[in-house]
Design a protein around this motif. Structure first.
Motif, PDB file in Angstrom:
ATOM      1  N   PRO A  49      -6.654  -4.261   8.746  1.00  0.00           N
ATOM      2  CA  PRO A  49      -5.684  -3.243   8.325  1.00  0.00           C
ATOM      3  C   PRO A  49      -5.043  -2.522   9.499  1.00  0.00           C
ATOM      4  O   PRO A  49      -3.984  -1.934   9.378  1.00  0.00           O
ATOM      5  CB  PRO A  49      -6.540  -2.263   7.520  1.00  0.00           C
ATOM      6  CG  PRO A  49      -7.911  -2.406   8.092  1.00  0.00           C
ATOM      7  CD  PRO A  49      -8.042  -3.813   8.618  1.00  0.00           C
ATOM      8  N   TYR A  89       4.092  -6.261  -1.854  1.00  0.00           N
ATOM      9  CA  TYR A  89       3.385  -5.909  -0.618  1.00  0.00           C
ATOM     10  C   TYR A  89       4.305  -6.109   0.579  1.00  0.00           C
ATOM     11  O   TYR A  89       5.247  -6.887   0.520  1.00  0.00           O
ATOM     12  CB  TYR A  89       2.123  -6.762  -0.463  1.00  0.00           C
ATOM     13  CG  TYR A  89       1.174  -6.619  -1.638  1.00  0.00           C
ATOM     14  CD1 TYR A  89       0.749  -5.359  -2.045  1.00  0.00           C
ATOM     15  CD2 TYR A  89       0.728  -7.737  -2.346  1.00  0.00           C
ATOM     16  CE1 TYR A  89      -0.103  -5.218  -3.127  1.00  0.00           C
ATOM     17  CE2 TYR A  89      -0.117  -7.607  -3.427  1.00  0.00           C
ATOM     18  CZ  TYR A  89      -0.533  -6.344  -3.820  1.00  0.00           C
ATOM     19  OH  TYR A  89      -1.362  -6.204  -4.892  1.00  0.00           O
ATOM     20  N   ARG A  90       3.967  -5.429   1.673  1.00  0.00           N
ATOM     21  CA  ARG A  90       4.778  -5.588   2.873  1.00  0.00           C
ATOM     22  C   ARG A  90       3.943  -5.940   4.101  1.00  0.00           C
ATOM     23  O   ARG A  90       4.472  -6.189   5.172  1.00  0.00           O
ATOM     24  CB  ARG A  90       5.596  -4.295   3.144  1.00  0.00           C
ATOM     25  CG  ARG A  90       6.665  -4.014   2.051  1.00  0.00           C
ATOM     26  CD  ARG A  90       7.711  -5.121   2.015  1.00  0.00           C
ATOM     27  NE  ARG A  90       8.708  -4.980   0.966  1.00  0.00           N
ATOM     28  CZ  ARG A  90       8.655  -5.605  -0.215  1.00  0.00           C
ATOM     29  NH1 ARG A  90       7.635  -6.410  -0.534  1.00  0.00           N
ATOM     30  NH2 ARG A  90       9.621  -5.449  -1.115  1.00  0.00           N
ATOM     31  N   TYR A  91       2.618  -5.917   3.972  1.00  0.00           N
ATOM     32  CA  TYR A  91       1.733  -6.235   5.103  1.00  0.00           C
ATOM     33  C   TYR A  91       0.681  -7.252   4.668  1.00  0.00           C
ATOM     34  O   TYR A  91       0.247  -7.261   3.506  1.00  0.00           O
ATOM     35  CB  TYR A  91       1.032  -4.967   5.620  1.00  0.00           C
ATOM     36  CG  TYR A  91       2.013  -3.982   6.211  1.00  0.00           C
ATOM     37  CD1 TYR A  91       2.448  -4.130   7.529  1.00  0.00           C
ATOM     38  CD2 TYR A  91       2.518  -2.941   5.449  1.00  0.00           C
ATOM     39  CE1 TYR A  91       3.378  -3.254   8.071  1.00  0.00           C
ATOM     40  CE2 TYR A  91       3.451  -2.056   5.975  1.00  0.00           C
ATOM     41  CZ  TYR A  91       3.880  -2.221   7.292  1.00  0.00           C
ATOM     42  OH  TYR A  91       4.803  -1.360   7.822  1.00  0.00           O
ATOM     43  N   SER A  92       0.241  -8.034   5.642  1.00  0.00           N
ATOM     44  CA  SER A  92      -0.768  -9.059   5.377  1.00  0.00           C
ATOM     45  C   SER A  92      -2.058  -8.447   4.792  1.00  0.00           C
ATOM     46  O   SER A  92      -2.637  -8.988   3.855  1.00  0.00           O
ATOM     47  CB  SER A  92      -1.025  -9.774   6.712  1.00  0.00           C
ATOM     48  OG  SER A  92      -2.262 -10.333   6.776  1.00  0.00           O
ATOM     49  N   HIS A  93      -2.509  -7.303   5.345  1.00  0.00           N
ATOM     50  CA  HIS A  93      -3.776  -6.749   4.838  1.00  0.00           C
ATOM     51  C   HIS A  93      -3.643  -6.283   3.394  1.00  0.00           C
ATOM     52  O   HIS A  93      -4.614  -6.295   2.641  1.00  0.00           O
ATOM     53  CB  HIS A  93      -4.293  -5.621   5.739  1.00  0.00           C
ATOM     54  CG  HIS A  93      -3.408  -4.410   5.790  1.00  0.00           C
ATOM     55  ND1 HIS A  93      -2.367  -4.276   6.680  1.00  0.00           N
ATOM     56  CD2 HIS A  93      -3.395  -3.278   5.050  1.00  0.00           C
ATOM     57  CE1 HIS A  93      -1.776  -3.118   6.496  1.00  0.00           C
ATOM     58  NE2 HIS A  93      -2.372  -2.493   5.505  1.00  0.00           N
ATOM     59  N   GLU A  94      -2.424  -5.884   2.990  1.00  0.00           N
ATOM     60  CA  GLU A  94      -2.244  -5.475   1.582  1.00  0.00           C
ATOM     61  C   GLU A  94      -2.435  -6.684   0.670  1.00  0.00           C
ATOM     62  O   GLU A  94      -3.043  -6.586  -0.398  1.00  0.00           O
ATOM     63  CB  GLU A  94      -0.842  -4.893   1.376  1.00  0.00           C
ATOM     64  CG  GLU A  94      -0.609  -3.593   2.102  1.00  0.00           C
ATOM     65  CD  GLU A  94       0.845  -3.103   1.968  1.00  0.00           C
ATOM     66  OE1 GLU A  94       1.086  -1.946   2.313  1.00  0.00           O
ATOM     67  OE2 GLU A  94       1.734  -3.886   1.537  1.00  0.00           O
ATOM     68  N   GLY A 105       3.482 -12.519  -1.526  1.00  0.00           N
ATOM     69  CA  GLY A 105       3.144 -11.118  -1.261  1.00  0.00           C
ATOM     70  C   GLY A 105       4.362 -10.223  -1.411  1.00  0.00           C
ATOM     71  O   GLY A 105       4.300  -9.148  -2.028  1.00  0.00           O
ATOM     72  N   GLN A 134      -6.039  -7.394   0.274  1.00  0.00           N
ATOM     73  CA  GLN A 134      -6.794  -6.446  -0.567  1.00  0.00           C
ATOM     74  C   GLN A 134      -6.631  -6.769  -2.051  1.00  0.00           C
ATOM     75  O   GLN A 134      -7.336  -6.234  -2.895  1.00  0.00           O
ATOM     76  CB  GLN A 134      -6.311  -5.012  -0.308  1.00  0.00           C
ATOM     77  CG  GLN A 134      -6.906  -4.418   0.960  1.00  0.00           C
ATOM     78  CD  GLN A 134      -6.097  -3.236   1.487  1.00  0.00           C
ATOM     79  OE1 GLN A 134      -5.139  -2.791   0.859  1.00  0.00           O
ATOM     80  NE2 GLN A 134      -6.472  -2.747   2.644  1.00  0.00           N
ATOM     81  N   ASP A 135      -5.661  -7.609  -2.372  1.00  0.00           N
ATOM     82  CA  ASP A 135      -5.441  -8.019  -3.756  1.00  0.00           C
ATOM     83  C   ASP A 135      -6.293  -9.267  -3.994  1.00  0.00           C
ATOM     84  O   ASP A 135      -6.000 -10.351  -3.480  1.00  0.00           O
ATOM     85  CB  ASP A 135      -3.941  -8.322  -3.936  1.00  0.00           C
ATOM     86  CG  ASP A 135      -3.599  -8.819  -5.337  1.00  0.00           C
ATOM     87  OD1 ASP A 135      -4.448  -9.502  -5.947  1.00  0.00           O
ATOM     88  OD2 ASP A 135      -2.487  -8.536  -5.803  1.00  0.00           O
TER      89      ASP A 135
END
Ligand code: NAD
Length: 492
Positions: free
Chosen positions: A365, A315-320, A310, A323-324
């Protein structure tokens, strides 16, 4: 409104707070390592137990052994040891409670004698730990205790002025024995396989070197339950504090934020009593191993897998990450194809449902779980969460290209950390060793997989894994994460 005992009654109607006589609490539990997780997990179960039963024996006294615990001690003291717990889930608004189960805190570097007395006090019946996976100082492959650690060298030379957790525990247990007091239960709440057995092994290794007779007394009298602990608890940020202020009107210098999910499965092995935590949802079982294996191999391993890939994907957050679709698909396939075959059946658990819930939890999120947190301490997380599964899959002759990609992601994350434009710092007790292995691209694979402290002696000699690692590293470097993932299934 500043949080303290005097302002509790002015809190909004939806905010719950301690309804038991806090001033009368005795400290049946002493907890070492008062970080986010303890405050979101054991302290919350204990809070609910105290509210339900009005019990006075099982308050918690926090202890910080390290310089970085000073701030927590000061914040808690300024707030009468109260703090806010903010659960961030599907609901539009966070759910807020004020927790009071911790009613004192001792900072060991300022007052080691008070800490030793607290651990040796007759009221103290459980000493619990969240000191991180590396805090047990055990080699992941040999299982040996690290006697070369500077704090351990110090504590063996000066047992009366300890620095390490094991030095404190040993000195306190010696006092209890001398005073004819019963031992305590040492309850590890860290994420490591067989955490109770590991805590026992680490403590007894240390004490045996110091005083074999005391070690025998501890072995016969203390207990060390294994447990599986679960609740995603990110690092508190200033945005979290602001959200709490805006939403609940509470000015808390260090609230804790977490997801609504909460789980604790534990062996019922307490030598000196325990709170009836089963009344508030703790599951006691004879054998916790299948649950901890499931949790570490699915949840913690997925966290490690998503963190480095990630990061490389920007990305910097788990939810980001979730979302991929490519990355979330990779994580689900990793769970289904690489991990699930190693888990067998687990009583009362549908693995499909468990994995669905994990995907939802990772994708939350509102919680803002930082990949930086998940990237920390890879040298102790990867061996505990991923390498055991990898070794079993290698033995079964199964494909290991997804494991290779996860390891290559970690290596590239380390390699790129030293680049002039890198916006992150590697946080790991073995950072120097890792960074030096990954600094030069030439020969990186063998240097990295040859780090025997982390990978043991066998993986570097496994041609299938080494070539899959090299290929994954090359693809990540030349094509980036998305295209590497797109091409991955053709590698199988
Ligand atoms: P944190 O950084 O907020 O707190 C860690 C605490 O451990 C601090 O008080 C620190 O001083 C102390 N500590 C670290 N190394 C130590 C050592 N060698 N000796 C004594 N004290 C030491 O981290 P956290 O989020 O509270 O997580 C702590 C541990 O809890 C994790 O490593 C993991 O094993 C477990 N855990 C965390 C989560 C989570 O989501 N945060 C979930 C499940 C389990």
């Amino acid at each position: 409104m500043k949080l303290n005992t005097a302002t509790l009654a002015q809190l909004g109607a939806t905010i719950t707070y301690p309804t038991y006589p806090r001033h009368a609490l005795r400290h049946g539990i002493v907890h070492i390592g008062v970080g986010g997780f303890h405050r979101a997990h054991e302290a919350v179960y204990t809070e609910h137990f105290l509210r339900l039963t009005q019990d006075q024996e099982w308050g918690i006294c926090g202890i910080g052994l390290r310089e970085n615990d000073r701030a927590m001690g000061q914040v808690l003291q300024n707030q009468d040891y109260l703090y806010s717990l903010m659960e961030l889930g599907q609901a539009e608004h966070p759910s807020v409670q004020v927790i009071g189960a911790i009613s004192d805190f001792l900072f060991a570097p300022d007052n080691p004698a008070a800490v030793l007395e607290k651990l040796a006090a007759p009221d103290t019946r459980i000493v619990s730990l969240t000191i991180t996976e590396g805090g047990y100082m055990l080699d992941d492959h040999s299982g040996e205790f690290d006697f070369s650690h500077p704090d351990i060298v110090h504590d063996l030379a000066q047992p009366e002025a300890p620095r390490s957790v094991f030095g404190y525990l040993s000195a306190a247990l010696a006092t209890r024995r001398a005073r004819n007091l019963p031992a305590f239960t040492l309850m590890s709440c860290d994420n490591l396989p067989h955490n109770g057995d590991k805590a026992r092994h680490a403590l007894l290794s240390f004490v045996t070197r110091q005083n074999p007779e005391l070690a025998r007394w501890i072995a016969d009298n203390a207990s060390f339950p294994n447990s599986m602990v679960d609740r995603i608890t990110p690092i508190t940020t200033s945005a979290h504090k602001e959200l709490l202020r805006n939403h609940a009107g509470i000015d808390d210098a260090w609230p804790v934020v977490c997801e609504p999910f909460l789980q604790w499965v534990m062996e019922d092995d307490f030598c000196n009593g325990r709170p009836a935590w089963e009344k508030v949802g703790v599951q006691f079982t004879a054998d916790v191993a299948p649950y901890e294996r499931m949790k570490m191999r699915l949840l913690n391993a997925s966290h490690s897998a998503m963190s480095y890939l990630g990061y490389l994907a920007g990305y910097r957050y788990s939810h980001e990450v979730m979302q991929d679709g490519r990355l979330s698909g990779f994580i689900r396939t990793f769970m289904d194809q690489d991990v699930t075959p190693t888990l067998g059946t687990i009583e009362g658990i549908s693995l499909e449902q468990y994995k669905d819930t994990l995907i939802e939890r990772f994708a939350n999120p509102r919680i803002g779980d930082q990949l930086a947190r998940l990237c920390m301490d890879g040298s102790s997380k990867i061996p505990k969460f991923i390498l055991g599964t990898l070794e079993e899959r290698l033995e079964a002759g199964a494909p290991v290209h997804r494991f290779a990609l996860v390891l290559a992601g970690w290596a590239l994350y380390l390699h790129e950390a030293e680049a002039p434009n890198a916006d992150y710092k590697v946080e790991d007790p073995l950072a120097e060793l890792l960074l030096s292995a990954c600094a030069q691209r030439d020969g990186l694979s063998m240097r990295f997989l040859g780090l025997e402290d982390i990978f043991g002696p066998d993986l570097q000699a496994c041609p299938g894994l080494v070539s899959a690692f090299e290929s994954a590293l090359h693809h990540l470097e030349t094509q980036g994460v998305a295209l590497t993932l797109a091409g991955l299934d053709q590698v199988a």
